[in-house]
Write an enzyme that holds these catalytic residues in place. Structure first.
Site, PDB file in Angstrom:
ATOM      1  N   GLY A  45       0.819  -1.337  -0.139  1.00  0.00           N
ATOM      2  CA  GLY A  45      -0.231   0.482  -0.248  1.00  0.00           C
ATOM      3  C   GLY A  45       0.228   0.553   0.148  1.00  0.00           C
ATOM      4  O   GLY A  45       1.983   1.391   0.283  1.00  0.00           O
ATOM      5  N   GLN A  50       2.732  10.131   1.977  1.00  0.00           N
ATOM      6  CA  GLN A  50       4.303   9.602   1.049  1.00  0.00           C
ATOM      7  C   GLN A  50       4.598   9.614   0.387  1.00  0.00           C
ATOM      8  O   GLN A  50       6.399   9.282   0.968  1.00  0.00           O
ATOM      9  CB  GLN A  50       3.883   7.806   1.667  1.00  0.00           C
ATOM     10  CG  GLN A  50       3.527   7.430   2.638  1.00  0.00           C
ATOM     11  CD  GLN A  50       3.836   6.133   2.387  1.00  0.00           C
ATOM     12  OE1 GLN A  50       2.574   4.888   2.553  1.00  0.00           O
ATOM     13  NE2 GLN A  50       4.530   4.968   3.687  1.00  0.00           N
ATOM     14  N   CYS A  94       6.346  -0.358   7.729  1.00  0.00           N
ATOM     15  CA  CYS A  94       5.536   0.964   6.894  1.00  0.00           C
ATOM     16  C   CYS A  94       7.032   1.478   5.981  1.00  0.00           C
ATOM     17  O   CYS A  94       8.061   1.697   6.311  1.00  0.00           O
ATOM     18  CB  CYS A  94       4.904   2.730   7.458  1.00  0.00           C
ATOM     19  SG  CYS A  94       4.900   3.891   6.896  1.00  0.00           S
ATOM     20  N   LEU A  95       6.515   2.137   4.830  1.00  0.00           N
ATOM     21  CA  LEU A  95       7.830   2.256   4.000  1.00  0.00           C
ATOM     22  C   LEU A  95       7.985   3.821   4.213  1.00  0.00           C
ATOM     23  O   LEU A  95       9.578   3.760   3.885  1.00  0.00           O
ATOM     24  CB  LEU A  95       7.059   2.090   2.259  1.00  0.00           C
ATOM     25  CG  LEU A  95       6.250   1.125   1.631  1.00  0.00           C
ATOM     26  CD1 LEU A  95       5.811   1.416   0.412  1.00  0.00           C
ATOM     27  CD2 LEU A  95       7.491  -0.214   1.359  1.00  0.00           C
ATOM     28  N   HIS A 136      -4.049   0.594   7.334  1.00  0.00           N
ATOM     29  CA  HIS A 136      -2.755   1.783   7.714  1.00  0.00           C
ATOM     30  C   HIS A 136      -2.882   3.044   6.398  1.00  0.00           C
ATOM     31  O   HIS A 136      -2.356   3.454   7.404  1.00  0.00           O
ATOM     32  CB  HIS A 136      -2.164   0.859   6.637  1.00  0.00           C
ATOM     33  CG  HIS A 136      -0.976   1.267   7.064  1.00  0.00           C
ATOM     34  ND1 HIS A 136       0.089   0.231   8.611  1.00  0.00           N
ATOM     35  CD2 HIS A 136       0.333   1.529   6.724  1.00  0.00           C
ATOM     36  CE1 HIS A 136       1.032   0.615   8.328  1.00  0.00           C
ATOM     37  NE2 HIS A 136       1.142   1.781   6.991  1.00  0.00           N
ATOM     38  N   GLU A 137      -3.245   2.222   4.940  1.00  0.00           N
ATOM     39  CA  GLU A 137      -2.940   4.047   4.703  1.00  0.00           C
ATOM     40  C   GLU A 137      -4.428   4.606   5.007  1.00  0.00           C
ATOM     41  O   GLU A 137      -3.726   6.066   4.098  1.00  0.00           O
ATOM     42  CB  GLU A 137      -3.676   2.909   3.021  1.00  0.00           C
ATOM     43  CG  GLU A 137      -2.446   1.952   2.649  1.00  0.00           C
ATOM     44  CD  GLU A 137      -0.876   2.540   2.886  1.00  0.00           C
ATOM     45  OE1 GLU A 137      -0.736   3.407   2.468  1.00  0.00           O
ATOM     46  OE2 GLU A 137      -0.014   1.431   2.508  1.00  0.00           O
ATOM     47  N   HIS A 140      -2.884   7.193   7.405  1.00  0.00           N
ATOM     48  CA  HIS A 140      -1.692   8.213   6.428  1.00  0.00           C
ATOM     49  C   HIS A 140      -3.069   9.321   6.137  1.00  0.00           C
ATOM     50  O   HIS A 140      -2.502  10.216   6.344  1.00  0.00           O
ATOM     51  CB  HIS A 140      -1.086   7.155   5.409  1.00  0.00           C
ATOM     52  CG  HIS A 140      -0.385   6.888   5.744  1.00  0.00           C
ATOM     53  ND1 HIS A 140       1.132   7.500   6.378  1.00  0.00           N
ATOM     54  CD2 HIS A 140       0.306   5.399   5.340  1.00  0.00           C
ATOM     55  CE1 HIS A 140       1.700   6.526   6.428  1.00  0.00           C
ATOM     56  NE2 HIS A 140       1.864   5.376   5.718  1.00  0.00           N
TER      57      HIS A 140
END
Length: 185
Positions: A45, A50, A94-95, A136-137, A140
């Site tokens: 995702g 991000q 997480c990226l 999760h996304e 963000h």
């Protein structure tokens, strides 16, 4: 085009994002770039904050495995309407926060309203791993990170590692932009 991923500590990751409409410039190209960036970083995702954009856009591709089918979607102006079920722990990463993984509690079922990349509106019930990735996304675009869901003690134990990430003292296979460092990697 692969875009740099914004690292922990950048203020854009803490902003509540704004809705967009059909006139958002080069939206289809942005979505394509986001998928390329996510795949390059081996993610499931990616949210617009991000990559430095405070807009309500995120993508998901769980790729699937033997137990679950692949779940690939674009979410524009999403709103989670309901979360239900007994919360379960799962080790999330997480990226934007490389090399940090922690158990996070989330409910297994959601009801979400969103537009897809063709501006078709959807209302969908999602369960299991895809629901977790969406949550999760979605966090963000609400200005929240998975680390915000950790206990105060866990946050204190991770403080040094998170500070190091924001300064660029981390190794990744993808390009990142660090808030406390002037150069890009």
């Amino acid at each position: 085009m692969k875009l740099p991923i914004v690292a922990y500590g950048d203020p854009v990751l803490k902003k509540v994002c704004v809705d967009i409409d059909e006139t958002y410039p080069d939206l289809q190209q942005l979505i394509s770039n986001m998928f390329e960036t996510m795949y390059n970083a081996s993610g499931v995702g990616l949210a617009a904050p991000q990559i430095g954009l405070p807009i309500r856009l995120f993508i998901v591709d769980t790729k699937g495995d033997e137990e679950e089918e692949a779940y690939k979607r674009v979410f524009i102006n999403a709103q989670i309407l309901e979360e239900s079920g007994e919360p379960w722990a799962f080790n999330e990463g997480c990226l934007s926060i490389p090399e940090v993984r922690e158990d996070v509690m989330r409910k297994p079922n959601i009801l979400i309203s969103y537009y897809d990349e063709n501006w078709k509106q959807h209302k969908a019930k999602v369960t299991g791993f895809p629901a977790r990735v969406i949550q999760h996304e979605y966090d963000h675009i609400e200005g929240k990170l998975f680390t915000d869901k950790l206990s105060l003690l866990r946050k204190q134990l991770l403080k040094g590692k998170l500070d190091a990430i924001s300064k660029g003292n981390v190794s990744t296979d993808y390009k990142m932009r660090f808030p406390k460092q002037n150069k890009k990697r």
